[in-house]
Scaffold this active site. Structure first.
Site, short mmCIF file in Angstrom:
data_model
loop_
_atom_site.label_atom_id
_atom_site.label_comp_id
_atom_site.label_asym_id
_atom_site.label_seq_id
_atom_site.Cartn_x
_atom_site.Cartn_y
_atom_site.Cartn_z
N LYS A 223 0.82 -1.22 0.00
CA LYS A 223 0.00 0.00 0.00
C LYS A 223 0.85 1.27 0.00
O LYS A 223 2.04 1.23 0.31
CB LYS A 223 -0.96 -0.02 1.19
CG LYS A 223 -2.11 -1.00 0.96
CD LYS A 223 -3.28 -0.76 1.83
CE LYS A 223 -4.40 -1.72 1.42
NZ LYS A 223 -5.40 -1.90 2.45
N ARG A 257 -3.85 -9.97 4.83
CA ARG A 257 -4.23 -9.98 3.41
C ARG A 257 -3.04 -9.47 2.60
O ARG A 257 -2.68 -8.29 2.70
CB ARG A 257 -5.46 -9.09 3.23
CG ARG A 257 -6.02 -9.08 1.81
CD ARG A 257 -7.25 -8.20 1.71
NE ARG A 257 -7.78 -8.20 0.35
CZ ARG A 257 -7.34 -7.41 -0.61
NH1 ARG A 257 -6.37 -6.54 -0.39
NH2 ARG A 257 -7.88 -7.48 -1.82
#
Ligand code: 9MG
Length: 283
Positions: A223, A257
């Protein structure tokens, strides 16, 4: 340090969440994820990637047909179904036993995916975009991951207060629909409507922003909270991702995740051995 939970799954052993961290491998079935082009190639590449993640030891496969990246195209129900359903069908036909979660905020997509064999709903809108999602979960008695994403957040309200109020609403919606609360997994939603400073503060203070005694999913893989800090593109964020995965685990996370299953799984094994000791057979 980790709360313990056993969450039943349809036609599968339960998810056991506690000291042993689980890896959820990301399978994005979107044209920008696989560069070959064309619907057939997209589905074939996604199925091959799922098999690779299974070989690398993923505990869950998270299949999504709409990207959540800023500026990504919004996909209609039929287009999302056209992307994800052939992949779920192929994996079930191949006899895989790895639990499949469906990454969608659309109740119709969740319903079809579960009928085809998915056993977990991953809702990035925490049941609040379409409350019928809670009814789908209750109908099929499947666990739901409720992620925090408050796009129009009032930034004068401290993030932890906003998150606690948000999760209270998710819990109330789930309860009203008849979803058992022990089927809920909460997720702080790293990167979603949060500043860089908030993301890192959250990583070390997750419990202050989440109601107690729920299992936690942590999603930081590749991210921008990592990319901005290190000034590297998405494909060079593995080291940063592993650091956040391990810190998320030490701070109470249960499920991670990730894009890179093998590397994160290995790092989590080392972290687990550090907190709880190596597996009995190796002592
Ligand atoms: C779909 N998706 C993208 N980022 C995510 C995250 O952090 N958590 C969950 N549950 N889903 C995500």
């Amino acid at each position: 340090m980790h709360t313990s939970h056993s969450i039943p799954l349809p036609n599968r052993p339960p998810l056991i969440l506690g000291p042993r961290p689980l890896v959820m491998g990301i399978l994005n079935v979107t044209p920008d994820s696989f560069s070959d082009g064309g619907q057939h190639n997209l589905v074939a590449a996604a199925v091959a990637h799922a098999h690779q993640m299974i070989a690398e030891g993923t505990d869950i496969i998270d299949i999504g047909g709409e990207s959540t990246r800023p500026g990504a195209e919004v996909v209609g129900v039929q287009q999302e179904l056209d992307r994800v359903m052939p992949v779920i069908d192929a994996l079930i036909a191949a006899g895989i036993t790895t639990p499949i979660s469906i990454d969608t905020y659309k109740p119709l997509v969740a319903d079809q995916a579960i009928q085809a064999g998915a056993v977990i709903i991953n809702d990035v809108h925490g049941l609040q975009r379409a409350p019928e999602m809670a009814e789908v979960a209750a109908l099929h008695d499947v666990p739901v991951i409720a992620m925090h994403w408050q796009a129009d957040r009032d930034h004068s309200v401290p993030l932890a207060d906003d998150m606690l109020a948000y999760f209270e609403r998710s819990v109330a919606i789930a309860q009203a629909a008849g979803t058992s609360l022990d089927r809920l997994i909460l997720d702080p939603g790293f990167g979603f409507g949060k500043t860089l400073q908030e993301n890192y503060h959250l990583l070390s203070n997750m419990h202050a922003a989440l109601p107690p005694n729920f299992p936690l999913l942590v999603g930081t893989s590749r991210k921008s909270m990592i990319g901005k800090l290190l000034d590297v593109p998405a494909e060079e964020r593995l080291a940063g991702t592993i650091a956040t995965t391990v810190l998320g685990y030490i701070n109470g996370g249960h499920i991670f995740r990730v894009h890179d299953v093998r590397a994160n799984r290995d790092a989590l094994r080392v972290a687990q051995a550090t907190l709880y000791g190596p597996p009995p057979e190796l002592r």
